[in-house]
Design a protein around this motif. Sequence first.
Motif, PDB file in Angstrom:
ATOM      1  N   SER A   1      45.628  -0.077 -46.698  1.00 23.35           N
ATOM      2  CA  SER A   1      45.515  -1.369 -47.280  1.00 23.35           C
ATOM      3  C   SER A   1      47.216  -1.643 -47.263  1.00 23.35           C
ATOM      4  O   SER A   1      47.416  -3.035 -47.077  1.00 23.35           O
TER       5      SER A   1
ATOM      6  N   LYS B   1      49.596  -0.812 -45.492  1.00 18.65           N
ATOM      7  CA  LYS B   1      49.866  -0.878 -43.999  1.00 18.65           C
ATOM      8  C   LYS B   1      49.430  -2.188 -43.540  1.00 18.65           C
ATOM      9  O   LYS B   1      50.204  -3.007 -42.837  1.00 18.65           O
ATOM     10  N   GLU B   2      48.164  -2.636 -43.842  1.00 19.52           N
ATOM     11  CA  GLU B   2      47.492  -3.958 -43.527  1.00 19.52           C
ATOM     12  C   GLU B   2      48.131  -5.113 -43.851  1.00 19.52           C
ATOM     13  O   GLU B   2      48.689  -6.053 -43.582  1.00 19.52           O
ATOM     14  N   HIS B   3      48.692  -4.940 -45.233  1.00 19.36           N
ATOM     15  CA  HIS B   3      49.528  -5.758 -46.121  1.00 19.36           C
ATOM     16  C   HIS B   3      50.946  -5.997 -45.498  1.00 19.36           C
ATOM     17  O   HIS B   3      51.298  -7.208 -45.137  1.00 19.36           O
TER      18      HIS B   3
ATOM     19  N   GLU C   1      51.724  -5.440 -42.177  1.00 21.36           N
ATOM     20  CA  GLU C   1      51.745  -6.104 -40.874  1.00 21.36           C
ATOM     21  C   GLU C   1      51.512  -7.642 -40.986  1.00 21.36           C
ATOM     22  O   GLU C   1      51.927  -8.298 -40.346  1.00 21.36           O
ATOM     23  N   SER C   2      50.637  -7.971 -42.170  1.00 22.54           N
ATOM     24  CA  SER C   2      50.170  -9.269 -42.448  1.00 22.54           C
ATOM     25  C   SER C   2      51.503 -10.043 -42.955  1.00 22.54           C
ATOM     26  O   SER C   2      51.876 -11.286 -42.166  1.00 22.54           O
ATOM     27  N   ARG C   3      52.257  -9.409 -43.874  1.00 21.91           N
ATOM     28  CA  ARG C   3      53.773  -9.834 -44.302  1.00 21.91           C
ATOM     29  C   ARG C   3      54.437  -9.710 -43.039  1.00 21.91           C
ATOM     30  O   ARG C   3      55.302 -10.830 -42.722  1.00 21.91           O
TER      31      ARG C   3
ATOM     32  N   GLU D   1      53.573 -10.317 -39.746  1.00 16.61           N
ATOM     33  CA  GLU D   1      53.304 -11.471 -39.194  1.00 16.61           C
ATOM     34  C   GLU D   1      53.810 -12.727 -39.644  1.00 16.61           C
ATOM     35  O   GLU D   1      54.136 -13.786 -38.866  1.00 16.61           O
ATOM     36  N   ARG D   2      53.397 -13.255 -41.177  1.00 20.62           N
ATOM     37  CA  ARG D   2      54.063 -14.243 -41.445  1.00 20.62           C
ATOM     38  C   ARG D   2      55.223 -14.656 -41.369  1.00 20.62           C
ATOM     39  O   ARG D   2      55.831 -15.794 -41.040  1.00 20.62           O
ATOM     40  N   GLU D   3      56.157 -13.437 -41.698  1.00 23.98           N
ATOM     41  CA  GLU D   3      57.730 -13.608 -41.503  1.00 23.98           C
ATOM     42  C   GLU D   3      58.053 -13.904 -40.055  1.00 23.98           C
ATOM     43  O   GLU D   3      59.006 -14.642 -39.870  1.00 23.98           O
TER      44      GLU D   3
END
Length: 262
Positions: free
Chosen positions: A225, A227-229, A231-233, A235-237
């Motif tokens: 979780s 790691k997924e967070h 990766e999502s962060r 991607e947003r950045e």
Amino acid sequence: MENATQQALSADELLAGTEAQSEAVLALPAGSQTVFALVRKLRGQRATSDTFRVQLRACMRQYGEDWQLLDGDDAKWYDTLNSAWVIADHDSRTLHFGPKGGIPVSETLAGHGLPAYLFAQTILWAKQRYPDYAVARILLHPDEAADEESRLRRNSFYASQGFDFEWFDHEQRAGCCFKGRADQLLAVWDLQTVRDLSCEALIGLVAEENTLRVEAQDARARMASHKEHLESRFERERMINLILTGVTCFVLTMGLMAALGV
């Protein structure tokens, strides 16, 4: 001595008639791993004798969270390997311990002090049922003490169980050990390297293993979780950086065009 010889010659036949009475589990810890072994006790009775045998076989190895079922030679029952026995001769009121020449163990089970454990089980049985029987002489051959280390190991093995000695040489390589009464023997082994597991202990071990497995699964889930967070962060950045880069380029372009009067 003649009776002892006859007893030794008939030992295989007497032991062949034994039947399993009980089974248990042993834990054999060694560093970061633990080997689990099954132990069974067998008994046979005749008019003039009573026989008892204890046997071991490896069944599983635990290394951290990994459990491995063992097979092959280590997982088999043997009459001589990983085994000890005692025969009570009622006519002479003597106890004959074996196998002669020591108790060999298989490679996987070596290094845990199992010869002492196996021998101690036969002593305990004999002390409980025939405490006043004499212990027949066990011959100590010089080839069992080829060097100083093996001599000390063999002699201390019998001494730790309370045997008396009669030596045939000054170097204490050839001789015999014996005891006047079975209840004078000791029956000791290393409780740190050989642990009997009761039903309660087995349940506790399974429960502990299940708890550790659930905790490990939760930890892996949290890491996934996280790691997924991340990766999502990330991607947003990355997208924000692309937008900012685009806006910056647009502003610079417009400023340049204004300065040039285009």
